[in-house]
Design a protein around this motif. Structure first.
Motif, PDB file in Angstrom:
ATOM      1  N   PRO A  80      30.310 -30.426  35.583  1.00 55.70           N
ATOM      2  CA  PRO A  80      28.716 -30.001  35.591  1.00 55.70           C
ATOM      3  C   PRO A  80      28.544 -28.899  34.646  1.00 55.70           C
ATOM      4  O   PRO A  80      29.354 -28.033  34.278  1.00 55.70           O
ATOM      5  CB  PRO A  80      28.794 -29.760  37.019  1.00 55.70           C
ATOM      6  CG  PRO A  80      29.733 -30.330  37.797  1.00 55.70           C
ATOM      7  CD  PRO A  80      30.951 -30.576  36.808  1.00 55.70           C
ATOM      8  N   GLU A  81      27.384 -28.828  33.978  1.00 58.05           N
ATOM      9  CA  GLU A  81      26.776 -27.800  33.102  1.00 58.05           C
ATOM     10  C   GLU A  81      26.834 -26.604  33.641  1.00 58.05           C
ATOM     11  O   GLU A  81      26.802 -26.213  34.943  1.00 58.05           O
ATOM     12  CB  GLU A  81      25.360 -28.080  32.689  1.00 58.05           C
ATOM     13  CG  GLU A  81      25.160 -27.462  31.402  1.00 58.05           C
ATOM     14  CD  GLU A  81      23.579 -28.109  31.265  1.00 58.05           C
ATOM     15  OE1 GLU A  81      23.072 -27.147  30.588  1.00 58.05           O
ATOM     16  OE2 GLU A  81      23.439 -29.254  30.874  1.00 58.05           O
ATOM     17  N   GLY A  82      27.511 -25.507  32.943  1.00 61.10           N
ATOM     18  CA  GLY A  82      27.638 -24.153  33.191  1.00 61.10           C
ATOM     19  C   GLY A  82      29.067 -23.709  33.713  1.00 61.10           C
ATOM     20  O   GLY A  82      29.155 -22.714  34.002  1.00 61.10           O
ATOM     21  N   PHE A  97      40.662 -24.697  39.858  1.00 62.19           N
ATOM     22  CA  PHE A  97      39.951 -24.980  40.959  1.00 62.19           C
ATOM     23  C   PHE A  97      38.754 -24.004  41.035  1.00 62.19           C
ATOM     24  O   PHE A  97      38.872 -22.902  41.098  1.00 62.19           O
ATOM     25  CB  PHE A  97      40.769 -24.478  42.287  1.00 62.19           C
ATOM     26  CG  PHE A  97      41.826 -25.422  42.380  1.00 62.19           C
ATOM     27  CD1 PHE A  97      42.265 -26.619  43.093  1.00 62.19           C
ATOM     28  CD2 PHE A  97      43.348 -25.174  41.257  1.00 62.19           C
ATOM     29  CE1 PHE A  97      43.407 -27.261  42.922  1.00 62.19           C
ATOM     30  CE2 PHE A  97      44.277 -25.845  41.700  1.00 62.19           C
ATOM     31  CZ  PHE A  97      44.497 -26.863  42.016  1.00 62.19           C
ATOM     32  N   PHE A  98      37.496 -24.601  41.087  1.00 55.55           N
ATOM     33  CA  PHE A  98      36.017 -23.785  41.244  1.00 55.55           C
ATOM     34  C   PHE A  98      35.694 -23.789  42.702  1.00 55.55           C
ATOM     35  O   PHE A  98      35.895 -24.841  43.605  1.00 55.55           O
ATOM     36  CB  PHE A  98      35.155 -24.530  40.576  1.00 55.55           C
ATOM     37  CG  PHE A  98      35.294 -24.617  39.113  1.00 55.55           C
ATOM     38  CD1 PHE A  98      35.216 -23.868  38.225  1.00 55.55           C
ATOM     39  CD2 PHE A  98      36.084 -26.000  38.584  1.00 55.55           C
ATOM     40  CE1 PHE A  98      35.165 -23.805  36.657  1.00 55.55           C
ATOM     41  CE2 PHE A  98      36.455 -25.883  37.249  1.00 55.55           C
ATOM     42  CZ  PHE A  98      35.805 -24.989  36.329  1.00 55.55           C
ATOM     43  N   LYS A 112      26.738 -22.639  43.118  1.00 57.96           N
ATOM     44  CA  LYS A 112      26.813 -21.760  42.304  1.00 57.96           C
ATOM     45  C   LYS A 112      28.376 -21.271  42.269  1.00 57.96           C
ATOM     46  O   LYS A 112      28.890 -21.172  43.479  1.00 57.96           O
ATOM     47  CB  LYS A 112      26.220 -20.640  42.645  1.00 57.96           C
ATOM     48  CG  LYS A 112      25.751 -19.481  41.459  1.00 57.96           C
ATOM     49  CD  LYS A 112      25.064 -18.115  42.067  1.00 57.96           C
ATOM     50  CE  LYS A 112      25.252 -17.222  41.004  1.00 57.96           C
ATOM     51  NZ  LYS A 112      24.570 -15.864  41.756  1.00 57.96           N
ATOM     52  N   GLU A 113      29.059 -20.923  40.884  1.00 54.74           N
ATOM     53  CA  GLU A 113      30.524 -20.682  41.305  1.00 54.74           C
ATOM     54  C   GLU A 113      30.746 -19.293  41.845  1.00 54.74           C
ATOM     55  O   GLU A 113      30.011 -18.133  41.354  1.00 54.74           O
ATOM     56  CB  GLU A 113      30.894 -20.705  39.905  1.00 54.74           C
ATOM     57  CG  GLU A 113      32.488 -20.482  39.807  1.00 54.74           C
ATOM     58  CD  GLU A 113      33.138 -20.366  38.083  1.00 54.74           C
ATOM     59  OE1 GLU A 113      32.749 -21.060  37.366  1.00 54.74           O
ATOM     60  OE2 GLU A 113      33.751 -19.623  38.062  1.00 54.74           O
TER      61      GLU A 113
END
Lengths: 161, 126
Positions: B85-87, B96-97, B104-105
């Motif tokens: 995904p963008e961003g 791993f995000f 939001k990250e």
């Protein structure tokens, strides 16, 4: 007595000296094949895809380095430190690995084929999909190491269980 | 009939601790909102042994999988099939995000580890 002292001093200096130009080259170019980097402190350096073929890295400190796909083919790494280094996909083909400390190093897909392994510490390292071929691992330790899909060819002595 | 019930129960007990993976960003966010959890988005590849190790070995660890299931909806994206995904930016695989339920990250963990060590890394994030 004075002569002996001077001789010891010179011998000690020669022993611990790496080539400053070589170190500069490595830091600037990221490559240093055939260089003398013995005893150099390279800890934490970015060595991603570095060409270090045939380099003398004996007693060098490479702990915490980022060295994905670095090429250590035929390098002398006797007594080198790679503690917690990231070495994914690196090549140690034909390298001299005597008493090397790989504790907690990331060694996924590393090629150790034909490297001269002696008394190395692979404890807690990640050796998934790493390749061992024509090595003697009998006096090295692998306590807590990840050996997921690690390739041990039949030519390897002392395959860890 | 009795054997069928036993087999079904056995199957359920064997898969009880296993992680369930979402494969769609929006669905994962929606589920996270509904379940009041965060999203753990895994960016990986089938050819990456470290990624396979995490899915085939580490995530089968009971303590780790229970912890993840308690706190996260798991979104698994494959570099060959899915666009990140963008961003979001990944320095290596697996990444791993950790996202809040708005996508939001919050944190990012690069690279896998043994179950016990990975669990400690997750606990340190909270």
């Amino acid at each position: 007595m004075k002569i002996v002292f001077v001789a010891v001093l010179i011998w000690g200096t020669l022993l611990s000296a790496f080539d400053a130009k070589d170190l500069q080259q490595l830091k600037e170019d990221g490559d240093c094949a055939l260089c003398d980097l013995s005893y150099a402190d390279l800890s934490g350096l970015d060595l991603v895809m570095a060409d270090l073929r045939d380099a003398n890295l004996s007693h060098a400190n490479l702990s915490n380095t980022h060295a994905h796909k670095a090429d250590f083919t035929n390098a002398d790494l006797s007594d080198a430190l790679f503690v917690d280094a990231n070495l994914k996909g690196a090549s140690f083909v034909g390298a001299i690995l005597k008493h090397v400390n790989f504790y907690e190093a990331k060694l996924w897909k590393v090629d150790f084929s034909r490297s001269k392994i002696e008394r190395c510490n692979f404890d807690e390292s990640a050796l998934g999909s790493a390749i061992f071929d024509k090595n003697d691992l009998r006096d090295s330790t692998f306590k807590g190491a990840i050996l997921y899909k690690t390739v041990f060819h039949k030519t390897v002595l002392g395959i860890p269980k | 009939m009795r054997y069928l019930i036993i087999m079904i129960l056995l199957g359920l007990s064997l898969t009880a601790g296993e992680l369930r993976f979402e494969h769609d960003f929006k669905t994962a966010l929606q589920k996270a909102k509904e379940q009041k959890k965060e999203v753990m988005m895994i960016y990986s590849a089938v050819w990456c042994p470290e990624c396979s190790y995490m899915k085939e070995v580490a995530f089968k660890d009971k303590a780790l999988s229970e912890y993840i299931q308690t706190h996260y909806v798991v979104l698994s994206l494959d570099i060959e099939k899915d666009k990140l995904p963008e961003g979001f930016d990944y320095p290596g695989l697996p990444t791993f995000f950790f996202l809040d339920d708005n996508g939001k990250e919050q944190h990012k963990v690069i690279g896998g580890d043994k179950a016990g060590k990975f669990l400690k890394r997750l606990e340190a994030l909270r």
